[in-house]
Design a protein around this motif. Structure first.
Motif, PDB file in Angstrom:
ATOM      1  N   ALA A   1      11.305  28.030   8.020  1.00  0.00           N
ATOM      2  CA  ALA A   1      12.480  28.670   7.439  1.00  0.00           C
ATOM      3  C   ALA A   1      13.624  28.615   8.450  1.00  0.00           C
ATOM      4  O   ALA A   1      14.782  28.796   8.103  1.00  0.00           O
ATOM      5  CB  ALA A   1      12.175  30.118   7.072  1.00  0.00           C
TER       6      ALA A   1
ATOM      7  N   ARG B   1      24.609  36.701   4.756  1.00  0.00           N
ATOM      8  CA  ARG B   1      23.532  37.496   4.164  1.00  0.00           C
ATOM      9  C   ARG B   1      23.032  38.542   5.153  1.00  0.00           C
ATOM     10  O   ARG B   1      23.172  38.378   6.366  1.00  0.00           O
ATOM     11  CB  ARG B   1      22.353  36.588   3.794  1.00  0.00           C
TER      12      ARG B   1
ATOM     13  N   MET C   1      15.284  36.364  -3.875  1.00  0.00           N
ATOM     14  CA  MET C   1      15.846  35.793  -2.647  1.00  0.00           C
ATOM     15  C   MET C   1      15.375  36.459  -1.360  1.00  0.00           C
ATOM     16  O   MET C   1      15.675  35.974  -0.272  1.00  0.00           O
ATOM     17  CB  MET C   1      17.381  35.844  -2.699  1.00  0.00           C
ATOM     18  N   GLU C   2      14.657  37.574  -1.437  1.00  0.00           N
ATOM     19  CA  GLU C   2      14.209  38.216  -0.195  1.00  0.00           C
ATOM     20  C   GLU C   2      13.260  37.262   0.546  1.00  0.00           C
ATOM     21  O   GLU C   2      12.296  36.761  -0.034  1.00  0.00           O
ATOM     22  CB  GLU C   2      13.490  39.535  -0.504  1.00  0.00           C
ATOM     23  N   GLY C   3      13.560  37.024   1.818  1.00  0.00           N
ATOM     24  CA  GLY C   3      12.699  36.148   2.615  1.00  0.00           C
ATOM     25  C   GLY C   3      12.877  34.670   2.328  1.00  0.00           C
ATOM     26  O   GLY C   3      12.096  33.857   2.801  1.00  0.00           O
ATOM     27  N   LYS C   4      13.889  34.310   1.554  1.00  0.00           N
ATOM     28  CA  LYS C   4      14.089  32.890   1.243  1.00  0.00           C
ATOM     29  C   LYS C   4      15.423  32.404   1.779  1.00  0.00           C
ATOM     30  O   LYS C   4      16.347  33.180   1.987  1.00  0.00           O
ATOM     31  CB  LYS C   4      14.021  32.668  -0.260  1.00  0.00           C
ATOM     32  N   GLU C   5      15.510  31.095   1.954  1.00  0.00           N
ATOM     33  CA  GLU C   5      16.720  30.475   2.469  1.00  0.00           C
ATOM     34  C   GLU C   5      17.505  29.879   1.310  1.00  0.00           C
ATOM     35  O   GLU C   5      16.926  29.282   0.401  1.00  0.00           O
ATOM     36  CB  GLU C   5      16.350  29.360   3.447  1.00  0.00           C
ATOM     37  N   VAL C   6      18.839  29.996   1.383  1.00  0.00           N
ATOM     38  CA  VAL C   6      19.681  29.470   0.305  1.00  0.00           C
ATOM     39  C   VAL C   6      19.531  27.954   0.178  1.00  0.00           C
ATOM     40  O   VAL C   6      19.500  27.408  -0.919  1.00  0.00           O
ATOM     41  CB  VAL C   6      21.160  29.854   0.545  1.00  0.00           C
TER      42      VAL C   6
ATOM     43  N   THR D   1      19.854  40.665   0.022  1.00  0.00           N
ATOM     44  CA  THR D   1      18.484  40.474   0.495  1.00  0.00           C
ATOM     45  C   THR D   1      18.520  39.672   1.788  1.00  0.00           C
ATOM     46  O   THR D   1      19.397  38.825   1.977  1.00  0.00           O
ATOM     47  CB  THR D   1      17.646  39.693  -0.535  1.00  0.00           C
ATOM     48  N   ALA D   2      17.540  39.928   2.671  1.00  0.00           N
ATOM     49  CA  ALA D   2      17.490  39.228   3.950  1.00  0.00           C
ATOM     50  C   ALA D   2      16.818  37.870   3.773  1.00  0.00           C
ATOM     51  O   ALA D   2      15.929  37.712   2.942  1.00  0.00           O
ATOM     52  CB  ALA D   2      16.723  40.060   4.967  1.00  0.00           C
ATOM     53  N   SER D   3      17.244  36.899   4.573  1.00  0.00           N
ATOM     54  CA  SER D   3      16.671  35.554   4.476  1.00  0.00           C
ATOM     55  C   SER D   3      15.344  35.487   5.224  1.00  0.00           C
ATOM     56  O   SER D   3      14.954  36.420   5.910  1.00  0.00           O
ATOM     57  CB  SER D   3      17.647  34.538   5.058  1.00  0.00           C
ATOM     58  N   GLY D   4      14.662  34.345   5.110  1.00  0.00           N
ATOM     59  CA  GLY D   4      13.372  34.174   5.777  1.00  0.00           C
ATOM     60  C   GLY D   4      13.510  34.062   7.279  1.00  0.00           C
ATOM     61  O   GLY D   4      12.719  34.615   8.040  1.00  0.00           O
ATOM     62  N   SER D   5      14.528  33.338   7.741  1.00  0.00           N
ATOM     63  CA  SER D   5      14.678  33.112   9.175  1.00  0.00           C
ATOM     64  C   SER D   5      15.528  34.185   9.822  1.00  0.00           C
ATOM     65  O   SER D   5      15.512  34.345  11.025  1.00  0.00           O
ATOM     66  CB  SER D   5      15.339  31.753   9.406  1.00  0.00           C
TER      67      SER D   5
ATOM     68  N   TYR E   1      12.334  49.738   1.007  1.00  0.00           N
ATOM     69  CA  TYR E   1      13.087  48.485   0.940  1.00  0.00           C
ATOM     70  C   TYR E   1      14.045  48.511  -0.245  1.00  0.00           C
ATOM     71  O   TYR E   1      15.213  48.127  -0.121  1.00  0.00           O
ATOM     72  CB  TYR E   1      12.105  47.319   0.838  1.00  0.00           C
TER      73      TYR E   1
ATOM     74  N   PRO F   1      19.278  23.030  -4.447  1.00  0.00           N
ATOM     75  CA  PRO F   1      20.396  23.901  -4.795  1.00  0.00           C
ATOM     76  C   PRO F   1      21.733  23.437  -4.198  1.00  0.00           C
ATOM     77  O   PRO F   1      21.754  22.700  -3.223  1.00  0.00           O
ATOM     78  CB  PRO F   1      19.983  25.242  -4.188  1.00  0.00           C
TER      79      PRO F   1
ATOM     80  N   ASP G   1      20.027  32.424   8.164  1.00  0.00           N
ATOM     81  CA  ASP G   1      20.460  31.563   7.061  1.00  0.00           C
ATOM     82  C   ASP G   1      21.946  31.256   7.189  1.00  0.00           C
ATOM     83  O   ASP G   1      22.776  32.159   7.223  1.00  0.00           O
ATOM     84  CB  ASP G   1      20.180  32.263   5.724  1.00  0.00           C
TER      85      ASP G   1
ATOM     86  N   PHE H   1      17.079  26.004   0.455  1.00  0.00           N
ATOM     87  CA  PHE H   1      15.889  25.512  -0.253  1.00  0.00           C
ATOM     88  C   PHE H   1      15.795  26.097  -1.665  1.00  0.00           C
ATOM     89  O   PHE H   1      15.387  25.424  -2.594  1.00  0.00           O
ATOM     90  CB  PHE H   1      14.616  25.839   0.509  1.00  0.00           C
ATOM     91  N   GLY H   2      16.136  27.378  -1.792  1.00  0.00           N
ATOM     92  CA  GLY H   2      16.085  28.023  -3.104  1.00  0.00           C
ATOM     93  C   GLY H   2      14.668  28.460  -3.468  1.00  0.00           C
ATOM     94  O   GLY H   2      13.686  27.940  -2.943  1.00  0.00           O
TER      95      GLY H   2
ATOM     96  N   MET I   1       9.342  33.692   3.531  1.00  0.00           N
ATOM     97  CA  MET I   1       8.372  34.670   4.022  1.00  0.00           C
ATOM     98  C   MET I   1       7.454  35.091   2.874  1.00  0.00           C
ATOM     99  O   MET I   1       7.895  35.702   1.903  1.00  0.00           O
ATOM    100  CB  MET I   1       9.108  35.876   4.611  1.00  0.00           C
TER     101      MET I   1
END
Lengths: 188, 571
Positions: free
Chosen positions: B243, A68, B323-328, A120-124, A91, A171, A127, B330-331, B353
């Protein structure tokens, strides 16, 4: 004040020893018996450490399954998300750019097939996973670049899908590092 | 998708299954009855003897507050000094520098008050020493402070006329030895076996498959992450908090972290019922809190599942949601649930986030912190709720034309004045902070700070306004999560949020304890036919209405300018 100050200081000292000293030391001791010995679980390929199972890394080459987008460029000495709001016009332009880039490298794919996590970018920013759809949409490209059959790559992806916890909670996902290592091993 | 929703339902049911028996246990601990952890008693006696404390001495509410405030002052000074000096202290394998005075001021307060707003990143702004000897210590200490304060309230609610409300040190220490430490220990072991690091080895390096050199921050994370959630603290080891793949490696650890942060606040509601022998009353409180929680969780899950409409318009698919700011792993469904639990409970840890969440979700998170008592933080959740109970009793009394009474005590002018002040304090400190920051942003965009006010916001328009609103709301609610796009690591934000945090912590502890102490000293009036029954659903509705009117409506204008406006501009 003195009735409270002295006991406050003393009880703080004892608790510092117990809570900040002994407690984490005990956990560190127990951690020695875990799979990664408390240092994190590494993945080894051709007898060298190529990464940590849990920590995502950058895969941008066409012969690997892409990871990602990351706001910290997969630099694991830091971490974080983009913190872009859903309505931010800059964005949204960036996302559109990623979609076009993906389509350019994957001409076999239509727009509607691209799952959101690939653009899209992940939270951490670290990922390690993709959804099964995120890996499946890249199969055609991988097969072409690596001169494998679509069936071979599909089988590889399917064998790397991790089911939800206990089969029914959370998931499904695919760990990219493990998948890409397996991909390299396939070619040997 | 279905497995994501069933995952959330499973997590909540598991929480209840643990919280209810835990509530009974907590009540036994603070009644001084036998429990299976009585083998800790000699250790507690040793600590008391060493500290020169007579744990049997009964205190009145003022003495409780003196003890509480004194020890908290000691911790504040200690934390401040450690953070400034961390570069020269041991356990610093990554060679990180000390914090600047304003950052240390903010950070020390933040962890002292169970807020854990973090204007630094753990990877570079803290050392293993400060992570353990400041942050993790305060994780335990601040949670135990909140629980001890709540037990004083429990004691005051008993139907005996008294000013003897037990011993602060006793409640404080037992919160740690009988509750926080043993449970943290079990949780940390689960974490260690699921890939969280535990060793003191510093940063490491590897060469990736593509040939990039990657440095990886690590550390003895598992012990801290356990109490971080159990104590509703939320201040994580890494910048990305839960996260981060080391701080939250898989769905199991995610479930454990979610359950851990909810069990004590929910258990305390049941503990109240067991302690006072008024189980029906605790069901009413639990019902109101759960209703509030559901009203916030459901729209959030819905918004995240539907994905970002602006991205949908680009023609790509969002099969799992935004999905922006989220981890796969956890969903979006789980991340949505987490984002509300962490804001109602004042944990403030995040597994996605919040800045990138949908505007509806942002509204719900803000509301959760504005109310700040649907379950709420360790101890303080019920103290906040108690203020709303007092106001609800007062208003109900006026409606039926009787002197308001609660648990056999008359509520008079002095109590209601304190309750009103505390209830209004929360919107006051949030909105004043927001006004000052907005004014600064508009009128001094080029002020010469490390981050110019003109560059504070990571997003334009309404969303940028929400970033500032969120920051003060999170500070006042002692939550600690953030719309992290905000450039908050500078002198303006460090000082203003520091002040908001400290006011938002101690006044809402002092106020309820003062009311409780005053009431406990009043003449007990036995129940009669004219008594307002506090354990009925009618009264529950009354409390809920008071919460909605006071907490939600006073914030409506600011919400309308922030996330609500953004929501309509997205459609």
């Amino acid at each position: 004040m003195k009735t409270y100050l002295l006991p406050s200081v003393k009880i703080t000292v004892v608790l510092l020893v117990a809570l900040s000293g002994l407690y984490p030391l005990a956990i560190a001791g127990i951690g020695k018996f875990t799979p990664g010995h408390g240092n994190g679980e590494t993945i080894i390929y051709k007898s060298r450490v190529v990464g940590y199972a849990g920590i995502g890394q950058k895969f941008t080459r066409d012969d690997y399954f892409w990871s990602r987008p990351s706001a910290v460029d997969y630099n694991a000495a830091g971490s974080g998300g983009s913190n872009k709001g859903p309505s931010n016009p800059d964005y949204l332009k960036q996302v559109e750019g990623r979609i076009q880039d993906f389509l350019k490298h994957n001409p076999q794919v239509t727009r509607a097939q691209i799952p959101a996590e690939l653009v899209t970018a992940s939270g951490s920013g670290l990922d390690p996973d993709l959804s099964p759809a995120g890996a499946q949409v890249q199969i055609a490209r991988i097969a072409k670049v690596r001169r494998l059959t679509v069936g071979q790559v599909t089988q590889l992806v399917n064998s790397h899908i991790e089911k939800p916890m206990l089969g029914c909670f959370g998931p499904s996902k695919v760990n990219l590092l493990k998948l890409n290592v397996a991909l390299d091993e396939l070619k040997k | 998708m279905n497995t994501e929703i069933s995952g959330v339902i499973f997590t909540y049911l598991l929480t209840l299954a643990i919280a209810i028996p835990l509530g009974r246990y907590i009540s036994r601990v603070f009644k001084g009855e036998k429990t299976w952890l009585d083998f800790m008693a000699p250790i507690e006696r040793f600590i008391f003897r060493f500290s020169g404390i007579d744990a049997k001495k009964e205190m009145n509410w003022k003495q409780h507050l003196f003890a509480l405030l004194t020890i908290n002052s000691v911790w504040l000074i200690y934390a401040f000094i450690c953070l400034m000096a961390q570069g020269h202290l041991p356990l610093n394998p990554d060679g990180n520098a000390g914090q600047s005075a304003d950052t240390a001021f903010n950070t020390a307060i933040s962890f002292l008050v169970n807020c854990n707003l973090q204007h630094y990143s753990g990877e570079s702004g803290a050392t293993y020493f400060t992570q353990h000897f400041v942050f993790m210590f305060l994780h335990f200490a601040s949670a135990a402070t909140g629980i001890a304060a709540l037990v004083v309230l429990f004691r005051a609610l008993k139907d005996k006329v008294t000013d003897k409300l037990g011993n602060f040190w006793n409640y404080f220490l037992k919160s740690i030895t009988r509750l926080l430490l043993p449970i943290s220990f079990i949780i940390a072991i689960i974490f260690a076996f699921n890939g969280m690091t535990t060793s003191y080895a510093g940063k490491t390096t590897f060469i990736s498959m593509q040939g990039d050199t990657v440095h990886v921050s690590r550390g003895p994370v598992a012990a801290l992450v356990a109490i971080k959630h159990l104590g509703t603290n939320g201040g994580g080891w890494f910048g990305a908090n839960s996260a981060h793949p080391i701080e939250n490696p898989n769905y199991l650890t995610n479930t454990v972290e979610l359950v851990a942060q909810c069990i004590i606040p929910i258990a305390l509601v049941f503990a109240l019922g067991f302690f006072l022998n008024k189980k029906k009353f605790s069901y009413v409180i639990f019902g109101v809190m759960t209703l509030g929680m559901l009203l916030l969780v459901i729209p959030t899950i819905n918004a995240e599942l539907n994905g970002n409409p602006a991205i949908a318009r680009m023609g790509i698919s969002q099969p799992t949601g935004a999905m922006e700011g989220k981890e796969v792993r956890f969903g979006p469904v789980n991340s949505a649930y987490w984002s509300i639990m962490t804001t109602i409970i004042s944990t403030g840890s995040v597994n996605s986030m919040h800045d990138s969440a949908m505007p509806v979700s942002g509204t719900m998170m803000l509301l959760a912190m504005m109310v700040n008592c649907f379950y709420g933080g360790c101890g303080v959740g019920i103290l906040n709720f108690y203020i709303f109970i007092i106001i609800a009793v007062f208003i109900s009394g006026l409606m039926v034309g009787r002197t308001p009474e609660f648990f056999g005590r008359k509520i008079e002018a002095r109590e209601i004045k304190i309750a009103s002040l505390i209830a209004l304090l929360h919107p006051f400190i949030i909105l004043v902070g927001l006004a000052v920051s907005s004014y600064t942003l508009v009128h001094a965009p080029n002020a010469d700070w490390s981050v110019k006010p003109g560059s504070w916001l990571n997003n334009p328009g309404n969303h940028g306004f929400s970033e500032m609103l969120y920051e003060y709301t999170s500070s006042a609610a002692n939550n600690g999560s953030g719309f992290e796009g905000l450039g908050d690591g500078n002198i303006f934000w460090n000082y203003t949020t520091g002040i908001v945090m400290i006011l938002g912590r101690f006044l809402p502890i002092i106020g309820p304890l003062a009311i409780a102490g005053l009431l406990a000293n009043k003449k007990y009036i036995p129940e009669s036919a004219g008594t307002l029954k506090s354990d009925t659903s009618t009264f529950g509705v009354m409390i809920f209405a008071v919460i909605v009117i006071i907490a939600a409506l006073s914030f409506f204008p600011s919400l309308a300018l922030g996330p609500i406006a953004e929501h309509f501009s997205l459609k």
